[in-house]
Design a protein around this motif. Structure first.
Motif, PDB file in Angstrom:
ATOM      1  N   ILE A 332      32.083  41.566  40.717  1.00 13.71           N
ATOM      2  CA  ILE A 332      32.612  42.032  39.431  1.00 13.71           C
ATOM      3  C   ILE A 332      34.034  41.525  39.223  1.00 13.71           C
ATOM      4  O   ILE A 332      34.391  41.038  38.145  1.00 13.71           O
ATOM      5  CB  ILE A 332      32.563  43.571  39.338  1.00 13.71           C
ATOM      6  CG1 ILE A 332      31.113  44.044  39.233  1.00 13.71           C
ATOM      7  CG2 ILE A 332      33.378  44.084  38.152  1.00 13.71           C
ATOM      8  CD1 ILE A 332      30.942  45.554  39.202  1.00 13.71           C
ATOM      9  N   ASP A 333      34.850  41.603  40.267  1.00 15.76           N
ATOM     10  CA  ASP A 333      36.232  41.117  40.157  1.00 15.76           C
ATOM     11  C   ASP A 333      36.266  39.617  39.895  1.00 15.76           C
ATOM     12  O   ASP A 333      37.029  39.133  39.054  1.00 15.76           O
ATOM     13  CB  ASP A 333      37.018  41.447  41.429  1.00 15.76           C
ATOM     14  CG  ASP A 333      37.303  42.935  41.573  1.00 15.76           C
ATOM     15  OD1 ASP A 333      37.180  43.665  40.554  1.00 15.76           O
ATOM     16  OD2 ASP A 333      37.644  43.371  42.683  1.00 15.76           O
ATOM     17  N   TRP A 334      35.438  38.864  40.624  1.00 16.78           N
ATOM     18  CA  TRP A 334      35.411  37.416  40.431  1.00 16.78           C
ATOM     19  C   TRP A 334      34.905  37.066  39.032  1.00 16.78           C
ATOM     20  O   TRP A 334      35.485  36.205  38.352  1.00 16.78           O
ATOM     21  CB  TRP A 334      34.500  36.762  41.488  1.00 16.78           C
ATOM     22  CG  TRP A 334      34.458  35.272  41.319  1.00 16.78           C
ATOM     23  CD1 TRP A 334      35.313  34.356  41.851  1.00 16.78           C
ATOM     24  CD2 TRP A 334      33.514  34.537  40.518  1.00 16.78           C
ATOM     25  NE1 TRP A 334      34.970  33.094  41.424  1.00 16.78           N
ATOM     26  CE2 TRP A 334      33.878  33.176  40.606  1.00 16.78           C
ATOM     27  CE3 TRP A 334      32.426  34.890  39.738  1.00 16.78           C
ATOM     28  CZ2 TRP A 334      33.170  32.161  39.947  1.00 16.78           C
ATOM     29  CZ3 TRP A 334      31.717  33.889  39.071  1.00 16.78           C
ATOM     30  CH2 TRP A 334      32.095  32.547  39.183  1.00 16.78           C
ATOM     31  N   PHE A 335      33.841  37.718  38.599  1.00 20.35           N
ATOM     32  CA  PHE A 335      33.266  37.440  37.282  1.00 20.35           C
ATOM     33  C   PHE A 335      34.290  37.699  36.178  1.00 20.35           C
ATOM     34  O   PHE A 335      34.456  36.904  35.250  1.00 20.35           O
ATOM     35  CB  PHE A 335      32.022  38.304  37.067  1.00 20.35           C
ATOM     36  CG  PHE A 335      31.231  37.932  35.844  1.00 20.35           C
ATOM     37  CD1 PHE A 335      30.185  37.030  35.927  1.00 20.35           C
ATOM     38  CD2 PHE A 335      31.531  38.486  34.605  1.00 20.35           C
ATOM     39  CE1 PHE A 335      29.446  36.673  34.799  1.00 20.35           C
ATOM     40  CE2 PHE A 335      30.801  38.141  33.468  1.00 20.35           C
ATOM     41  CZ  PHE A 335      29.761  37.233  33.570  1.00 20.35           C
ATOM     42  N   THR A 336      35.015  38.805  36.310  1.00 19.95           N
ATOM     43  CA  THR A 336      35.991  39.184  35.283  1.00 19.95           C
ATOM     44  C   THR A 336      37.228  38.295  35.315  1.00 19.95           C
ATOM     45  O   THR A 336      37.717  37.856  34.273  1.00 19.95           O
ATOM     46  CB  THR A 336      36.418  40.657  35.476  1.00 19.95           C
ATOM     47  OG1 THR A 336      35.253  41.476  35.612  1.00 19.95           O
ATOM     48  CG2 THR A 336      37.241  41.139  34.296  1.00 19.95           C
ATOM     49  N   ASP A 337      37.719  38.014  36.524  1.00 16.76           N
ATOM     50  CA  ASP A 337      39.000  37.315  36.666  1.00 16.76           C
ATOM     51  C   ASP A 337      38.889  35.796  36.699  1.00 16.76           C
ATOM     52  O   ASP A 337      39.815  35.096  36.281  1.00 16.76           O
ATOM     53  CB  ASP A 337      39.704  37.762  37.960  1.00 16.76           C
ATOM     54  CG  ASP A 337      40.059  39.240  37.960  1.00 16.76           C
ATOM     55  OD1 ASP A 337      39.884  39.887  36.907  1.00 16.76           O
ATOM     56  OD2 ASP A 337      40.498  39.741  39.012  1.00 16.76           O
ATOM     57  N   GLU A 338      37.746  35.265  37.202  1.00 18.40           N
ATOM     58  CA  GLU A 338      37.703  33.833  37.492  1.00 18.40           C
ATOM     59  C   GLU A 338      36.567  33.046  36.857  1.00 18.40           C
ATOM     60  O   GLU A 338      36.645  31.819  36.762  1.00 18.40           O
ATOM     61  CB  GLU A 338      37.636  33.627  39.018  1.00 18.40           C
ATOM     62  CG  GLU A 338      38.837  34.197  39.756  1.00 18.40           C
ATOM     63  CD  GLU A 338      38.731  33.971  41.259  1.00 18.40           C
ATOM     64  OE1 GLU A 338      38.396  32.841  41.663  1.00 18.40           O
ATOM     65  OE2 GLU A 338      38.976  34.927  42.025  1.00 18.40           O
ATOM     66  N   SER A 339      35.518  33.700  36.390  1.00 18.77           N
ATOM     67  CA  SER A 339      34.358  32.929  35.904  1.00 18.77           C
ATOM     68  C   SER A 339      34.598  32.243  34.567  1.00 18.77           C
ATOM     69  O   SER A 339      33.962  31.242  34.244  1.00 18.77           O
ATOM     70  CB  SER A 339      33.134  33.854  35.773  1.00 18.77           C
ATOM     71  OG  SER A 339      33.253  34.684  34.633  1.00 18.77           O
ATOM     72  N   ASN A 340      35.499  32.792  33.761  1.00 18.71           N
ATOM     73  CA  ASN A 340      35.778  32.279  32.420  1.00 18.71           C
ATOM     74  C   ASN A 340      34.602  32.499  31.462  1.00 18.71           C
ATOM     75  O   ASN A 340      34.515  31.891  30.390  1.00 18.71           O
ATOM     76  CB  ASN A 340      36.151  30.796  32.435  1.00 18.71           C
ATOM     77  CG  ASN A 340      37.165  30.458  31.352  1.00 18.71           C
ATOM     78  OD1 ASN A 340      38.114  31.214  31.133  1.00 18.71           O
ATOM     79  ND2 ASN A 340      36.972  29.343  30.668  1.00 18.71           N
ATOM     80  N   TYR A 341      33.693  33.384  31.850  1.00 19.83           N
ATOM     81  CA  TYR A 341      32.513  33.658  31.030  1.00 19.83           C
ATOM     82  C   TYR A 341      32.893  34.044  29.600  1.00 19.83           C
ATOM     83  O   TYR A 341      32.351  33.511  28.629  1.00 19.83           O
ATOM     84  CB  TYR A 341      31.689  34.778  31.666  1.00 19.83           C
ATOM     85  CG  TYR A 341      30.538  35.280  30.809  1.00 19.83           C
ATOM     86  CD1 TYR A 341      29.287  34.676  30.865  1.00 19.83           C
ATOM     87  CD2 TYR A 341      30.707  36.365  29.948  1.00 19.83           C
ATOM     88  CE1 TYR A 341      28.231  35.133  30.082  1.00 19.83           C
ATOM     89  CE2 TYR A 341      29.653  36.828  29.156  1.00 19.83           C
ATOM     90  CZ  TYR A 341      28.426  36.205  29.233  1.00 19.83           C
ATOM     91  OH  TYR A 341      27.387  36.655  28.445  1.00 19.83           O
TER      92      TYR A 341
END
Length: 435
Positions: A332-341
């Motif tokens: 969740i942290d990676w998706f929110t902070d780093e994925s650029n989705y």
């Protein structure tokens, strides 16, 4: 979600009336206000509604996450009927490790199904949409995958051909623009998508944008007559009624088709649709050039300014029964902070530090002020929507606005004044029962 192509068809999460049956499943969660203790390793299952990109974009996310955290493995389950299927699965413990919180989960049910991610105070400076969305008792249970602004999506070529190059500032200017489009281009000026129903609920996104008031939803729950001249719902629904009455919408609304409408707008057969900003990328994909698609704020100014309400889309959350909460939290942290989705999908990033996406250039060019609605006082959470549901005026599902369209096109004998008087009566009666 239509074919997995939209993040959300409603501008704000957690406003639907359906109640998720808790049954005997009220599991007890950790009460420390946070999750993620333990080693980041092993496999997690992530549920998603994005059936359209799960085998492409999400596979790239998987590679990047697993490279950052060696020894982890991410498995996706893409679900077409996300709301329906996940709601049923939540009567068991088997609803993935990470999932999007279904709309039907009430705030007070969050602790029974999801692990808290931290407190509002801890997260509000870094993230948007955590002050009043998917929170309970000061704790945050989900982080938005993206955010949506509110306004209308339009075909720039048609509007320019009709001589309109700046966002209309009043409902009257908007109606004049629709008339010019009809007269000069022959295209359908405004498409209601009446048959599917939910697109008419998108007009509710103007709540707060008209007044520019972050307390708009709170005040709506305290109002006995929202359809009174000068008030937000009078403005919203008058514009819809007047557009239909003026002959600026599709000739036969009972035959509209959502999927087809994207191509019709993209190729210049339709000029305008009142939809959240999540729709921009989908319209661009249906157009010969993404530059043909524009997005402007609702045609109303307060204190000389346009306003738009930004709200979170679906929220990523951790299943309280997960056996791998540390890796679930890391995802969740990676998706929110780093994925650029969020930005890649044309949305507003959940990260406060991120810039507004290029898809919203039309809003920024019009000097639109972006606002988030304030959380309701304790005990008044979602009150306006509860009143609407009790009055059978569900504000986001589009059904009562179908009635407005029917009256405006002459399919039923009711004047605008009669419609609004009836809505006010039903609303005040329902509100009296819920006080």
């Amino acid at each position: 979600m239509e074919g997995g192509t939209a993040d959300m068809k409603k501008p704000l999460i957690g406003l639907l009336a359906a109640s998720l049956a808790l049954g005997g499943l009220a599991a007890c969660g950790n009460d420390d206000g946070s999750s993620g203790a333990g080693k980041i390793a092993g496999e997690i299952t992530v549920l998603t509604q994005r059936t359209d990109i799960v085998n492409t974009v999400f596979q790239e996310y998987k590679k990047k996450f697993e490279a950052k955290y060696p020894g982890t493995s991410v498995k996706f389950e893409a679900i077409t009927d996300y709301e329906g299927e996940v709601r049923v699965r939540m009567n068991t413990k088997n609803y993935g490790d990470v999932l999007l919180i279904p709309n039907s989960v009430n705030a007070d049910q969050l602790p029974s199904f999801f692990e808290p991610l931290g407190t509002v105070d801890e997260l509000k400076d870094k993230y948007r949409f955590v002050r009043n969305e998917q929170t309970f008792d000061g704790k945050v249970y989900g982080l938005a995958i993206t955010g949506n602004a509110q306004g209308y999506v339009f075909n720039k070529k048609l509007w320019t051909q009709a001589g309109i190059t700046e966002a209309p500032k009043t409902p009257e200017e908007f109606l004049a623009a629709l008339k010019a489009i009809k007269d000069k281009t022959g295209a359908i000026p405004l498409y209601t998508n009446y048959k599917d129903g939910w697109p008419l609920g998108q007009w509710e996104g103007a709540r707060g944008a008209i007044s520019g008031d972050p307390d708009a939803a709170i005040k709506l729950g305290q109002d006995d007559a929202p359809w009174t001249a000068g008030k937000e719902h009078f403005v919203i629904d008058s514009l819809l009624y007047d557009a239909v009455k003026g002959g600026y919408t599709e000739p036969d609304p009972t035959t509209t088709n959502w999927e087809q409408s994207k191509g019709l707008l993209g190729t210049g057969k339709i000029a305008t649709m009142m939809l959240g900003s999540w729709s921009i990328v989908q319209m661009q994909q249906a157009a010969s050039s993404k530059d043909d698609i524009g997005y402007w704020p609702f045609p109303y100014q307060t204190d000389g300014k346009f306003h738009t309400v930004v709200g979170g889309d679906y929220k990523n959350a951790i299943n309280i029964n997960s056996k791998n909460k540390a890796t679930a939290r890391a995802w969740i942290d990676w998706f929110t902070d780093e994925s650029n989705y969020a930005t890649d999908q044309g949305g507003v990033s959940t990260l406060k530090s991120a810039a507004m996406p290029s898809t919203l250039a039309g809003l920024t060019a019009a000097k639109t002020e972006f606002i988030e609605l304030n959380p309701a006082p304790k005990g008044q959470e979602g009150l306006a929507d509860k009143i609407g549901n009790a009055a059978e005026i569900a504000l986001y599902d589009g059904k009562y606005r179908q009635g407005i369209v029917d009256a405006a096109r002459g399919a039923k004998k009711e004047s605008k004044d009669q419609i609004f008087a009836d809505l006010n009566k039903k609303w005040s009666q329902a509100r009296a029962k819920l006080k």
